[in-house]
Design a protein around this motif. Structure first.
Motif, PDB file in Angstrom:
ATOM      1  N   ARG A   1     136.839  70.122  62.788  1.00 38.09           N
ATOM      2  CA  ARG A   1     136.730  68.871  63.557  1.00 38.09           C
ATOM      3  C   ARG A   1     137.436  68.966  64.910  1.00 38.09           C
ATOM      4  NH1 ARG A   1     138.080  66.289  57.980  1.00 38.09           N
ATOM      5  NH2 ARG A   1     139.427  68.073  58.222  1.00 38.09           N
ATOM      6  N   PHE A   2     138.515  69.747  64.965  1.00 35.50           N
ATOM      7  CA  PHE A   2     139.216  69.928  66.238  1.00 35.50           C
ATOM      8  C   PHE A   2     138.348  70.752  67.196  1.00 35.50           C
ATOM      9  CE2 PHE A   2     142.532  67.985  64.045  1.00 35.50           C
ATOM     10  CZ  PHE A   2     143.609  67.747  64.879  1.00 35.50           C
ATOM     11  N   GLY A   3     137.633  71.735  66.672  1.00 38.17           N
ATOM     12  CA  GLY A   3     136.723  72.535  67.496  1.00 38.17           C
ATOM     13  C   GLY A   3     135.567  71.697  68.023  1.00 38.17           C
TER      14      GLY A   3
ATOM     15  N   ALA B   1     134.680  70.979  71.954  1.00 37.61           N
ATOM     16  CA  ALA B   1     133.364  71.271  72.547  1.00 37.61           C
ATOM     17  C   ALA B   1     132.925  70.080  73.402  1.00 37.61           C
ATOM     18  CB  ALA B   1     132.348  71.574  71.456  1.00 37.61           C
ATOM     19  N   ALA B   2     133.145  68.869  72.909  1.00 42.25           N
ATOM     20  CA  ALA B   2     132.802  67.660  73.671  1.00 42.25           C
ATOM     21  C   ALA B   2     133.698  67.518  74.902  1.00 42.25           C
ATOM     22  CB  ALA B   2     132.916  66.428  72.781  1.00 42.25           C
ATOM     23  N   HIS B   3     134.990  67.766  74.749  1.00 39.48           N
ATOM     24  CA  HIS B   3     135.911  67.670  75.881  1.00 39.48           C
ATOM     25  C   HIS B   3     135.529  68.656  76.985  1.00 39.48           C
ATOM     26  CE1 HIS B   3     138.479  64.847  73.936  1.00 39.48           C
ATOM     27  NE2 HIS B   3     139.043  65.691  73.099  1.00 39.48           N
ATOM     28  N   GLU B   4     135.150  69.872  76.591  1.00 42.42           N
ATOM     29  CA  GLU B   4     134.803  70.891  77.578  1.00 42.42           C
ATOM     30  C   GLU B   4     133.568  70.497  78.376  1.00 42.42           C
ATOM     31  OE1 GLU B   4     134.713  74.416  75.171  1.00 42.42           O
ATOM     32  OE2 GLU B   4     136.895  74.619  75.246  1.00 42.42           O
TER      33      GLU B   4
ATOM     34  N   MET C   1     138.780  71.649  83.356  1.00 36.93           N
ATOM     35  CA  MET C   1     138.913  72.630  82.286  1.00 36.93           C
ATOM     36  C   MET C   1     140.196  73.443  82.386  1.00 36.93           C
ATOM     37  SD  MET C   1     137.313  73.373  79.637  1.00 36.93           S
ATOM     38  CE  MET C   1     137.207  75.007  79.024  1.00 36.93           C
ATOM     39  N   LYS C   2     140.446  73.956  83.556  1.00 38.60           N
ATOM     40  CA  LYS C   2     141.536  74.906  83.707  1.00 38.60           C
ATOM     41  C   LYS C   2     142.883  74.314  83.315  1.00 38.60           C
ATOM     42  CE  LYS C   2     142.602  79.045  84.989  1.00 38.60           C
ATOM     43  NZ  LYS C   2     142.275  80.112  84.124  1.00 38.60           N
ATOM     44  N   TYR C   3     143.204  73.152  83.846  1.00 41.46           N
ATOM     45  CA  TYR C   3     144.555  72.638  83.585  1.00 41.46           C
ATOM     46  C   TYR C   3     144.608  71.612  82.471  1.00 41.46           C
ATOM     47  CZ  TYR C   3     143.362  68.585  86.509  1.00 41.46           C
ATOM     48  OH  TYR C   3     142.779  67.466  87.020  1.00 41.46           O
ATOM     49  N   ARG C   4     143.641  70.775  82.318  1.00 39.48           N
ATOM     50  CA  ARG C   4     143.751  69.714  81.319  1.00 39.48           C
ATOM     51  C   ARG C   4     143.405  70.193  79.911  1.00 39.48           C
ATOM     52  NH1 ARG C   4     142.072  63.540  82.262  1.00 39.48           N
ATOM     53  NH2 ARG C   4     143.561  62.709  80.774  1.00 39.48           N
ATOM     54  N   VAL C   5     142.201  70.707  79.729  1.00 40.92           N
ATOM     55  CA  VAL C   5     141.766  71.126  78.394  1.00 40.92           C
ATOM     56  C   VAL C   5     142.597  72.314  77.914  1.00 40.92           C
ATOM     57  CG1 VAL C   5     139.820  71.969  77.020  1.00 40.92           C
ATOM     58  CG2 VAL C   5     139.450  70.171  78.712  1.00 40.92           C
ATOM     59  N   GLU C   6     142.878  73.257  78.792  1.00 40.33           N
ATOM     60  CA  GLU C   6     143.703  74.402  78.385  1.00 40.33           C
ATOM     61  C   GLU C   6     145.130  73.958  78.056  1.00 40.33           C
ATOM     62  OE1 GLU C   6     142.620  77.350  77.438  1.00 40.33           O
ATOM     63  OE2 GLU C   6     140.637  76.576  77.919  1.00 40.33           O
ATOM     64  N   GLY C   7     145.631  72.936  78.757  1.00 41.97           N
ATOM     65  CA  GLY C   7     146.948  72.374  78.429  1.00 41.97           C
ATOM     66  C   GLY C   7     146.959  71.747  77.043  1.00 41.97           C
ATOM     67  N   TRP C   8     145.871  71.053  76.710  1.00 42.49           N
ATOM     68  CA  TRP C   8     145.760  70.465  75.369  1.00 42.49           C
ATOM     69  C   TRP C   8     145.745  71.564  74.308  1.00 42.49           C
ATOM     70  CZ3 TRP C   8     140.969  66.969  76.691  1.00 42.49           C
ATOM     71  CH2 TRP C   8     141.397  65.861  77.452  1.00 42.49           C
ATOM     72  N   ARG C   9     144.946  72.599  74.556  1.00 41.74           N
ATOM     73  CA  ARG C   9     144.853  73.706  73.592  1.00 41.74           C
ATOM     74  C   ARG C   9     146.218  74.359  73.376  1.00 41.74           C
ATOM     75  NH1 ARG C   9     139.976  75.330  71.922  1.00 41.74           N
ATOM     76  NH2 ARG C   9     138.088  74.794  73.077  1.00 41.74           N
ATOM     77  N   ALA C  10     146.921  74.615  74.460  1.00 45.77           N
ATOM     78  CA  ALA C  10     148.240  75.258  74.363  1.00 45.77           C
ATOM     79  C   ALA C  10     149.217  74.377  73.591  1.00 45.77           C
ATOM     80  CB  ALA C  10     148.770  75.566  75.766  1.00 45.77           C
TER      81      ALA C  10
ATOM     82  N   ALA D   1     142.043  65.015  67.728  1.00 45.24           N
ATOM     83  CA  ALA D   1     141.634  65.813  68.893  1.00 45.24           C
ATOM     84  C   ALA D   1     140.500  65.173  69.682  1.00 45.24           C
ATOM     85  CB  ALA D   1     141.225  67.222  68.462  1.00 45.24           C
ATOM     86  N   SER D   2     139.838  64.200  69.125  1.00 44.89           N
ATOM     87  CA  SER D   2     138.768  63.538  69.879  1.00 44.89           C
ATOM     88  C   SER D   2     139.329  62.496  70.850  1.00 44.89           C
ATOM     89  CB  SER D   2     137.756  62.874  68.931  1.00 44.89           C
ATOM     90  OG  SER D   2     138.370  61.835  68.207  1.00 44.89           O
ATOM     91  N   SER D   3     140.612  62.192  70.724  1.00 43.32           N
ATOM     92  CA  SER D   3     141.245  61.208  71.594  1.00 43.32           C
ATOM     93  C   SER D   3     141.942  61.892  72.773  1.00 43.32           C
ATOM     94  CB  SER D   3     142.271  60.386  70.806  1.00 43.32           C
ATOM     95  OG  SER D   3     143.062  59.623  71.692  1.00 43.32           O
ATOM     96  N   ARG D   4     141.398  61.701  73.948  1.00 43.42           N
ATOM     97  CA  ARG D   4     142.002  62.231  75.172  1.00 43.42           C
ATOM     98  C   ARG D   4     143.432  61.717  75.309  1.00 43.42           C
ATOM     99  NH1 ARG D   4     142.642  59.937  80.125  1.00 43.42           N
ATOM    100  NH2 ARG D   4     141.516  58.091  79.495  1.00 43.42           N
TER     101      ARG D   4
END
Length: 168
Positions: A127-129, A133-136, A143-152, A86-89
């Motif tokens: 570790r994923f959390g 936190a760093a990605h956010e 945030m809206k489309y990229r990070v939330e897309g990763w979470r989904a 999860a640390s790898s974009r």
């Protein structure tokens, strides 16, 4: 008239140019010289044409375009989740591409949790959390489309179930 699973798979194969049996997704520095290398070797020895970025992409080729094309040309994807995944974009972007493909055509996704609990993936804790936190912080504008897309995508893939490998 509804198509059977076999007819759907056959029609997918005729619609999709499948150059690979398997697309192997992993975070290189975590698993390349460990589990993933053994898995890749076993797949190749079994005659299964497998895409692994360090073997299939040519020098100078655009990695994002080459990877997206390989995902689109694969029948299934094996995703190896590791502690640093999860640390790898890049890994997260690749995961989103894989999950999009699995929703649009007959594309099987097989998650492998390499010393990672599947709930850590689905709930993005531990570790994923920490990685999120760093990605956010870094991707505040996206945030809206990229990070939330990763979470989904992580929640979706963790719900599939898969193989859990744990060091003893």
């Amino acid at each position: 008239m509804a198509k059977s699973k076999a007819q759907q798979a056959s029609s997918c194969t005729s619609r999709c140019k499948c150059n690979y049996d398997v697309f192997l997704s992993f975070r290189g520095e975590d698993t390349r010289k460990k589990f993933t290398d053994h898995l890749y070797t076993a797949l190749i020895q079994a005659g299964i044409h497998t895409f692994r970025d360090d073997d299939e992409l040519k020098k100078g080729e655009n990695i994002e375009i080459g990877t997206k094309k390989a995902i689109q040309e694969s029948r299934l994807s094996i995703i190896v989740f590791s502690n640093g995944y999860a640390s790898s974009r890049w890994c997260l972007d690749e995961l989103v591409m894989i999950m999009e493909r699995s929703r649009t055509v007959e594309h099987t996704v097989v998650p492998v949790f390499d010393d990672v609990d599947p709930t850590e993936v689905s709930q993005q804790n531990g570790r994923f959390g920490e990685a999120f936190a760093a990605h956010e912080q870094f991707f505040i504008q996206e945030m809206k489309y990229r990070v939330e897309g990763w979470r989904a995508a992580l929640r979706e893939v963790a719900d599939i179930g898969g193989f859990v490998l744990q060091d003893r």
